[in-house]
Scaffold this motif. Structure first.
Motif, short mmCIF file in Angstrom:
data_model
loop_
_atom_site.label_atom_id
_atom_site.label_comp_id
_atom_site.label_asym_id
_atom_site.label_seq_id
_atom_site.Cartn_x
_atom_site.Cartn_y
_atom_site.Cartn_z
N ARG B 33 0.85 -1.20 0.00
CA ARG B 33 0.00 0.00 0.00
C ARG B 33 0.89 1.25 0.00
NH1 ARG B 33 -1.87 -0.53 6.33
NH2 ARG B 33 -0.37 0.95 7.19
N SER B 34 0.40 2.33 -0.57
CA SER B 34 1.31 3.46 -0.80
C SER B 34 1.55 4.30 0.45
CB SER B 34 0.79 4.33 -1.94
OG SER B 34 -0.61 4.45 -1.88
N ASN B 35 0.78 4.08 1.53
CA ASN B 35 0.93 4.96 2.69
C ASN B 35 1.02 6.42 2.25
OD1 ASN B 35 0.75 3.08 4.73
ND2 ASN B 35 2.96 2.67 4.75
N SER B 36 0.04 6.81 1.46
CA SER B 36 0.04 8.18 0.90
C SER B 36 0.26 9.22 1.99
CB SER B 36 -1.31 8.44 0.23
OG SER B 36 -1.67 7.33 -0.55
N LEU B 37 -0.35 8.98 3.15
CA LEU B 37 -0.13 9.85 4.30
C LEU B 37 0.83 9.11 5.23
CD1 LEU B 37 -0.99 12.49 5.73
CD2 LEU B 37 -2.74 11.17 6.91
N ASN B 38 2.06 9.55 5.21
CA ASN B 38 3.13 8.78 5.84
C ASN B 38 3.20 8.99 7.35
OD1 ASN B 38 5.18 7.00 5.76
ND2 ASN B 38 6.64 8.31 4.70
N SER B 81 -0.34 17.59 8.31
CA SER B 81 0.42 16.79 7.35
C SER B 81 1.58 17.56 6.72
CB SER B 81 -0.51 16.29 6.24
OG SER B 81 -1.02 17.38 5.50
N THR B 82 1.51 18.90 6.68
CA THR B 82 2.55 19.62 5.94
C THR B 82 3.11 20.84 6.66
OG1 THR B 82 0.80 20.85 4.81
CG2 THR B 82 1.70 18.94 3.66
N PRO B 83 3.52 20.69 7.91
CA PRO B 83 4.21 21.83 8.52
C PRO B 83 5.67 21.86 8.04
CG PRO B 83 4.05 20.02 10.08
CD PRO B 83 3.42 19.54 8.81
N TYR B 84 6.08 23.00 7.44
CA TYR B 84 7.48 23.13 7.03
C TYR B 84 8.38 22.71 8.18
CZ TYR B 84 11.93 25.57 6.45
OH TYR B 84 13.26 25.88 6.39
N PRO B 85 9.43 21.95 8.00
CA PRO B 85 9.97 21.51 6.71
C PRO B 85 9.57 20.09 6.29
CG PRO B 85 11.58 21.16 8.41
CD PRO B 85 10.33 21.62 9.10
N GLU B 86 8.49 19.56 6.88
CA GLU B 86 8.16 18.16 6.59
C GLU B 86 6.76 18.00 6.03
OE1 GLU B 86 8.43 16.84 10.53
OE2 GLU B 86 10.60 17.15 10.65
N THR B 87 6.63 17.10 5.08
CA THR B 87 5.31 16.72 4.62
C THR B 87 5.14 15.22 4.78
OG1 THR B 87 3.80 16.57 2.74
CG2 THR B 87 6.16 16.52 2.24
N SER B 88 3.91 14.82 5.04
CA SER B 88 3.63 13.38 5.18
C SER B 88 3.12 12.78 3.88
CB SER B 88 2.58 13.16 6.27
OG SER B 88 3.03 13.71 7.48
N TRP B 89 2.86 13.64 2.89
CA TRP B 89 2.25 13.14 1.66
C TRP B 89 3.29 12.52 0.74
CZ3 TRP B 89 -2.77 12.61 1.93
CH2 TRP B 89 -3.48 13.44 2.81
N GLN B 90 2.88 11.48 0.07
CA GLN B 90 3.80 10.79 -0.84
C GLN B 90 3.28 10.82 -2.27
OE1 GLN B 90 6.52 8.42 0.99
NE2 GLN B 90 5.02 7.20 2.10
N LEU B 91 2.30 11.70 -2.51
CA LEU B 91 1.82 11.85 -3.89
C LEU B 91 1.85 13.36 -4.17
CD1 LEU B 91 -2.08 11.62 -3.96
CD2 LEU B 91 -0.75 12.15 -1.93
N PRO B 92 1.78 13.75 -5.45
CA PRO B 92 1.72 15.19 -5.74
C PRO B 92 0.50 15.81 -5.06
CG PRO B 92 1.31 13.89 -7.72
CD PRO B 92 1.79 12.94 -6.68
#
Lengths: 543, 366, 196, 417
Positions: B33-38, B81-92
């Motif tokens: 599974r892609s774990n889109s939200l990591n 999911s996206t507080p600089y400097p990290e994102t949890s997303w693995q898709l565009p």
């Protein structure tokens, strides 16, 4: 790609943020002892063999089962399956039909000719087993598997003991019995039939055995004093049932009265019916609730037309077998008390089924050995008698008298005999905490009521000795096996892996179960709440 | 929606099942599974939205062979999911604003259409997902959403409904249920909590647009959810999926009860799970073990006043990103008696849902 | 620089008239700028449009306050709005009407301006005959070409074809030509009258 | 190719020549004719492939543009006035995300009172949005600026607003020289996005940035605009090389060389000012005009260089900051800081009030005589204003000011100017 500062980020970079630090509680995988396993007198890993049966791998299931009990086909017929009485599934719909699946596996093994593998290497030790009943043959099987030389001495003409001489054909067809006995003999167990051991000490010396397991059973019928005319015909149940195995069947007449309330009484009454008695009447001094016989057997007997006179004792047997019966009532303690109220009952024969005693003569003069109340005293943990190297089990030791208990004794004794022969002691294996219904999340189990085994139709039940209860079809057996909840032990349903909002569960692959990734587990506990079988628990983090 | 495979130990209610054929297995059961939200996202413990988002996006990823672009409205999901400097997303993935995610989705779809045309393709292999919370969907983003529906743009819109503005500290949205206590519908006065006769049912509004596909789902029924995402991805045009995602912080529930509450929402009839095509209901998930609404409401502090309970002084711990903890810190009003009359109304509403969507199997006629 | 102001009512194609005029001038190689008096006027409301024509680039963006030419598409405006406001002393006036300036009550205008630069033309009637609709704008441009000679009838025809297509264009061109002839005739009659 | 067409049509055709992939359309005067024209060009197949989307609001228009631009599509939209305010949140977002969207603003006043006529209040309200703002003097320049705008936006990866006066330009028929497709293709390469949503290379666009980096992000946006101060003239130069026309750039002076008085202005009024300057020069007045083509970034150095030798600077603007005065003037004053110049702000043409040569000359002469107040509202009807002020002095309550004024004016509809 030329990414603008801060606004655009690389994928999955949040792995740098170890959210495990938020955690105050941690999930851990546990194994709990399922009630069926805990309950089984033969110590079977029921959940374990059902697991294999669920995937249709019946041979693996059978091999797993026979690690503990070599007689699935017999058990599947005569075991009183107390495991089903404690099955958690009963709280959802009805207990898993463990016994029926066990029988299916046993029959499947016979059909496919699955055999036990002979031991890898011989220990060179010789063990004597006295008595070829369930306990003795169970011990012989286990001892042989451990690589010991095993000799079975049986007083009777055939293997099986009470399974043959105590249980009627219609409950246990003889071909099944023979096959499961033969399978053990085929492992290289020496059998001497018609070899009654009269002096165990001497026999041990003669055969230079290193240890012995005694399981001679209880074959001497108990008598009750009933004043009787010579004309009246009185037999004992054990003799009647034993003679069923011989050439000429016993003459019981048209009206047969059976005195007693145990399973043997039921067996005799049902046998009498099959032998052509128009009336088979059981006389029992207490009520049905207090009858020691198993309810389903009483039920089957009544179905077949067996009659029971409750709260009655036989005072005397008069001319032409006219029996005088006294009515009883139960006192506060539930014990029957005479009322002084009498009636008569005509009988062509009276069969006494009042229990059996053990023939202990072979033990005379064995030092250290103790008997009490007609049975041999053993260490309940090791089954060893007061005499070192001499072990005993089955009906001749203090315990409930049934096949399953006997088989369990054989297994237990074998393991301790093996230890004793190696000069060691078996450390008691630590038991897991029980898997109670409260540990489960029953939502996840789809609704699936128990499948019943077919029963032989009434006409043939009362006219022949054909087996009353049929077996399951492969489909039913599979379905029944899959009703198991796997209480307390992970069966890899992937729930924990799926329901974790933080992807903090690592799936290790088939058979390898799972592992928590504590770098990210926030300790929310969803995996615990949603585990169907209660195989995860939360523990406090120590700071 | 997909019936339990008969005779299986656990049917298909669990995430996985070793006895299932590979093609019957869920996306979440797969190590692929892609774990889109990591891992590493900053959602609260037991966050239903984080779970629902991974369920849905992973399913969409499988359905599209990982050819997927997601647009995200402002809200918890975006913030955690996206507080600089990290994102949890693995898709565009793109976040623009609170109220425009449906329109951003339209723009992405339009761009992909033109790219496909330039490549001489009939339609783009890459698909578009727009997602937001109930605030971003039913309130501030509603205009753009309705426009996207009306134009039948090729976008799958997913609303993660946790029934209030959780990111800003649990204020009432038009998806907040009757009687629920939020920071702007406090549990005080004669009719504590959210007022009656307010709020909107977005799935029904979506259906009124006659779009090809509308469905509801919960985090309690993974396979149903995945099947709906998969189905949505076989359709082109505007599609709407409304997923109930319990919020331990905002609902005042135990973090381990997230899935249980979603399950109870459905089993009580409070949250009907159904599918509709072109404005017509085509399938419903029947209630399996019907339970009274109390069982669903009682474990939630936001309804504590209905039972006359004082709300525990401490709220579930919330990470700094979410500012909502204070709401639950206040003692619930209506302590003592409780509000049986309000409970009765909620039960009546659930019963109406059961009738309206035929959530119970008709008793078999013999 | 020639500055033309066109008065009319919403729906009479006043703005289109100014635009066509600019196109006609462009066709003759000149710079031109046409624009409306911007507003949200609806049908029937008084409307004004402007057109500037010059040989150099036109940079001026103010409304035309002192026109050299006035075209009045709707005589009913004459006493409602001061259409003559800022009209240049040497200016031209073309009014859509069957009646004369005198009959229209514009005697004072006749006094103040050069007679050969004043004309009326029954543009609505001509339009009705050719188009079946009372659209006088293109027709009047034909009249203006005749009155001023500042743009050619040919250029007007070109402008009409740039704005309209097919039958409508043909009809408008024909109508413009008739108006051109009509005004020519007027001017000749006037010339003879003055000669006498 | 020379054409006599409406300004809106000229812009529509120019935009079409730039081959946009996505166009978002929502009607609002006076911008509407532009998207109408583009819609036609897309429908009749002249512009293909192109997605023309009729959105439900300006907010959606910019939002759709954000989505398509982030996915690598060349994206265009147009708006005005209230529409620009309605999309304001997305306007800031587009520049914050660094998306090279090109948008025409057909400048128009902002209500209340609602007013559809021209002034610069709308684009000025987005002065600080991070967009580049270019102003067109004529339809030809409007046309040319759009072609330059796409090149500029995509080179810097930031959005560009092309401002043209509503009605005055959008609705004016003028001669324009429309370039050929081949020429535009040669000038404007296909869009190569700096960042793009692509499954082959996934990224997260639009992260939440905290105090630790937000100021840096803002500064970088500023730095980028400053870099535009070099790029804008370069592109204008390239444009002139290829098309032989001088369009765009930062600032353009007209007869400023020896001018003692220089008028600074934006947009179409520069034309009227040039005529005014010519007339005044004929009468011996040393005056010039400085047109600002680029308002954001604001060319401080170029403005200072152009004005530093003058005695007097008059900033003529179609917008003002209530409670302060000139908007453009403030920036010009910054450019002139340290220089001892007489500075005047003339606010004119608000809500479509005609700016006439006569009024300009009168006002400028007062300035030259240094009799002009530092902040002047040209052609303000003091009669009306004073009457209302008296009313308010008597009754202390907020009332329907606009209605009162209209009552004093009498209906404007039939007025020529």
């Amino acid at each position: 790609m030329d990414k603008p500062f801060a606004i655009t980020l690389d994928p999955g970079s949040s792995l740098a943020n170890k959210t495990g630090t938020w955690r105050t509680e941690r999930p851990v995988y546990v194994d709990r002892l399922p009630p069926c396993n805990a309950q089984c007198p033969a110590g079977e890993d029921i959940q374990g063999w059902l697991f294999h049966a669920e995937s249709g791998d019946y041979e693996a299931a059978w091999r797993h089962l026979t690690r503990d009990n070599p007689f699935p086909a017999i058990m599947g017929r005569v075991c009183y399956h107390s495991c089903e009485g404690v099955c958690n599934r009963a709280k959802i719909d009805s207990a898993v039909g463990i016994n029926s699946v066990e029988r299916f596996l046993g029959d499947e093994a016979l059909k496919r000719g699955w055999r036990f593998t002979a031991p890898k290497q011989e220990t060179g030790k010789q063990v004597l087993v006295v008595g070829a009943g369930p306990s003795g043959m169970s011990a012989a099987y286990h001892l042989r598997r451990m690589g010991h030389g095993v000799t079975v001495m049986e007083a009777g003409p055939l293997l099986g003991g009470m399974m043959r001489f105590g249980i009627p054909k219609y409950r246990l067809p003889r071909d099944v019995l023979d096959a499961e006995m033969q399978r053990i003999v085929d492992m290289g167990v020496h059998v001497q039939l018609g070899a009654k051991v009269t002096d165990i000490a001497q026999t041990m010396v003669d055969g230079s055995y290193d240890a012995a397991f005694l399981a001679v059973g209880a074959h001497i019928a108990k008598r009750a004093f009933i004043p009787a005319k010579d004309s009246s015909r009185i037999l004992d149940a054990v003799a009647v049932l034993r003679s069923m195995e011989g050439q000429e069947q016993p003459m019981l007449g048209r009206r047969v009265v059976v005195y007693g309330g145990g399973n043997t009484a039921i067996d005799v009454a049902r046998t009498a019916k099959r032998l052509g008695a128009t009336e088979a009447i059981i006389v029992y001094r207490r009520t049905r609730e207090r009858m020691p016989a198993h309810d389903f057997e009483v039920e089957e007997a009544l179905d077949e037309g067996v009659m029971v006179k409750w709260l009655s004792t036989i005072k005397r047997s008069g001319d032409d077998g006219v029996l005088t019966i006294e009515k009883m009532i139960l006192d506060a303690k539930g014990n029957p008390q005479p009322t002084g109220e009498f009636e008569t009952l005509e009988a062509d024969s009276l069969v006494l089924a009042l229990g059996q005693d053990v023939d202990l003569s072979l033990l005379d003069g064995v030092p250290g050995l103790q008997t009490k109340g007609g049975v041999v005293q053993v260490d309940p943990v090791t089954m060893m008698t007061g005499h070192p190297g001499l072990f005993a089990g089955g009906d001749m030791v203090p315990a409930e008298r049934n096949v399953t208990v006997a088989v369990g004794h054989g297994k237990k004794a074998a393991r301790h005999i093996d230890a004793w022969l190696r000069g060691t002691q078996l450390a008691p294996t630590p038991k897991h905490a029980p898997a109670s219904f409260e540990n489960l999340n029953p939502w996840y189990y789809s609704d699936a009521p128990k499948t019943l085994r077919p029963l032989l139709d009434m006409a043939r039940r009362t006219s022949s000795f054909d087996e009353v209860q049929g077996g399951l079809s492969a489909d039913n057996a599979l379905f029944e096996a899959r009703r198991c909840l796997s209480c307390g032990n992970c069966f890899e349903c992937d729930n924990c892996y799926g329901v974790c909002p933080d992807n903090a569960v690592i799936k290790l692959g088939p058979g390898k179960r799972f592992q928590f990734n504590l770098d990210y587990c926030k300790g929310c506990g969803i995996c615990v709440a949603e585990c169907p079988c209660g195989a995860i628990e939360m523990v406090k983090e120590d700071f | 929606m997909n019936a339990p495979v008969k005779f299986y130990q656990t049917g298909t209610f669990t995430v996985g099942n070793r006895l299932l054929a590979p093609e019957q297995r869920s996306v979440q059961a797969s190590t692929e599974r892609s774990n889109s939200l990591n891992s590493g996202h900053r959602a609260c413990q037991g966050c239903g939205e984080a779970l629902g988002a991974r369920y849905a996006v992973d399913a969409a990823m499988r359905a599209t062979g990982n050819r997927l672009i997601a647009a995200n409205a402002t809200g918890c999901l975006e913030v955690f999911s996206t507080p600089y400097p990290e994102t949890s997303w693995q898709l565009p993935w793109i976040h623009s604003l609170f109220g425009n995610v449906a329109a951003v989705g339209t723009g992405i779809a339009a761009a992909l259409k033109v790219k496909a045309a330039k490549a001489g393709l009939g339609q783009s292999a890459v698909r578009v997902l727009a997602q937001g919370g109930d605030g971003g969907t039913t309130d501030i983003g509603f205009g753009c959403l309705s426009g996207m529906f009306e134009r039948n743009d090729d976008v799958l819109y997913i609303c993660y409904d946790n029934e209030a503005y959780m990111n800003t500290g649990v204020q009432r949205s038009s998806a907040t249920p009757y009687a629920a206590r939020t920071a702007t519908t406090m549990a005080v006065g004669a009719e504590p909590g959210a007022e009656r006769g307010k709020g909107k049912n977005l799935p029904l509004i979506a259906m009124a647009h006659q779009i090809p596909y509308v469905a509801t789902a919960t985090v309690a029924d993974l396979r149903d959810l995945e099947a709906k995402v998969e189905k949505a991805m076989t359709i082109h045009g505007a599609r709407y999926l409304h997923i109930l995602v319990p919020c331990p912080l905002g609902w005042g529930s135990a973090s381990h009860d997230t899935i249980k509450l979603a399950r109870l929402a459905r089993e009580t009839g409070i949250f009907p799970v159904f599918e509709a095509e072109h404005g017509e209901v085509t399938a419903v998930t029947k209630i399996r073990h019907r339970v009274p609404v109390d069982e669903y409401l009682r474990p939630q502090k936001r309804f504590a006043h209905l039972f006359g309970k004082e709300v525990a002084a401490q709220a579930p711990a919330a990470p700094a990103a979410q500012g909502g903890a204070s709401v639950l810190a206040r003692p619930g009003a209506g302590a003592g008696q409780g509000h049986p009359e309000m409970l009765a109304r909620i039960q009546a509403d659930a019963d109406r849902n059961i009738r309206r969507f035929k959530l119970l199997d008709e008793p078999e006629v013999h | 620089m020639l500055q033309i102001r066109i008065h009319g009512r919403g729906g009479q194609g006043v703005v289109t008239a100014a635009e066509m005029l600019s196109i006609a001038a462009f066709h003759q190689g000149r710079h031109a700028q046409a624009f409306p008096s911007f507003g949200s006027e609806r049908t029937g409301a008084p409307v004004v449009a402007f057109c500037r024509i010059d040989d150099a680039e036109i940079r001026l963006r103010e409304p035309i306050l002192a026109p050299d030419v006035l075209i009045v598409q709707d005589p009913t405006l004459l006493h409602q709005v001061d259409v003559f406001q800022g009209l240049h002393a040497e200016g031209y006036v073309l009014i859509n009407s069957q009646r004369s300036f005198h009959d229209l009550g514009l005697a004072d205008i006749e006094q103040r301006y050069r007679h050969e630069r004043l004309a009326t033309v029954p543009a609505t009637e001509i339009a009705l005959r050719h188009l079946g609709r009372p659209l006088p704008n293109a027709v009047l441009l034909g009249g203006f070409a005749a009155l001023s000679g500042l743009i050619s009838l040919d250029a007007v025809g070109h402008a009409i074809r740039a704005k309209f297509a097919g039958k409508v264009a043909q009809a408008n061109v024909a109508a413009a030509a008739e108006a051109y002839a009509f005004v020519r005739q007027e001017l000749e009659d006037l010339a003879h009258a003055q000669a006498d | 190719m020379l054409k006599q067409i409406e300004g809106s049509r000229a812009v529509a055709e120019a935009v079409a020549l730039c081959r946009p992939d996505v166009i978002c359309a929502y009607p609002i005067s006076p911008q509407t004719h532009i998207v109408e024209g583009l819609g036609e060009l897309v429908k009749d197949g002249t512009l293909t492939p192109c997605e023309f989307i009729n959105v439900e609001s300006e907010f959606a228009a910019m939002s759709v543009a954000i989505g398509s631009s982030a996915t690598g599509a060349r994206t265009y939209t147009a708006t005005a006035s209230q529409g620009l305010l309605f999309m304001a949140e997305a306007v800031y977002n587009a520049s914050g995300l660094g998306l090279p969207i090109v948008m025409t603003v057909a400048n128009r006043a902002i209500g209340a009172p609602i007013n559809i006529w021209n002034d610069h209040s709308d684009s000025m309200s987005q002065r600080d949005s991070g967009w580049i703002q270019l102003f067109a003097e004529s339809n030809q320049e409007a046309l040319d600026l759009h072609i330059q705008a796409f090149k500029l936006a995509e080179e810097l990866s930031m959005p560009v607003m092309v401002c043209m006066d509503g009605f005055i330009l959008t609705h004016a028929y003028e001669r324009v020289d429309m370039p050929a497709q081949a020429e535009v293709d040669a000038f404007l390469p296909p869009y190569e996005p700096r960042q793009v949503l692509d499954p082959a290379e996934p990224v997260s666009i639009g992260a939440m940035v905290g105090p630790e980096a937000f100021m840096e992000v803002r500064y970088l946006a500023h730095a980028k605009q400053l870099s535009a101060l070099e790029v804008i003239p370069r592109i204008a130069h390239e444009f002139q090389q290829r098309f032989g026309r001088r369009s765009g750039g930062l600032v353009r002076g007209y007869r400023c060389e020896d001018a003692e008085t220089i008028v600074v202005a934006l947009g179409s009024v520069i034309g009227t000012l040039k005529d005014t300057v010519d007339d005044m020069r004929e009468r011996g007045v040393l005056i010039g005009v400085l047109g600002l083509q680029s308002f954001r970034p604001f060319p401080l150095a170029a403005v200072r260089a152009a004005l530093q030798h003058a005695k007097r600077v008059v900033v003529l603007e179609k917008s003002f900051s209530v409670g302060l005065g000139g908007v453009v003037s403030t920036d010009v004053r910054l450019a002139l800081s340290g220089l001892q110049l007489h500075g005047y702000t003339v606010v004119a043409g608000l809500g479509g009030r005609a700016i006439t040569k006569a009024s300009l000359e009168r006002t400028l002469r007062e300035a030259i005589a240094d009799k002009l107040p530092s902040l002047t509202f040209m052609d303000l009807d003091w009669r009306i204003v004073n009457r209302q002020l008296e009313r308010e002095a008597q009754v202390r309550r907020s009332g329907p000011i606009a209605e009162n004024l209209l009552r004093d004016v009498g209906t404007v509809a039939s007025k020529v100017s």
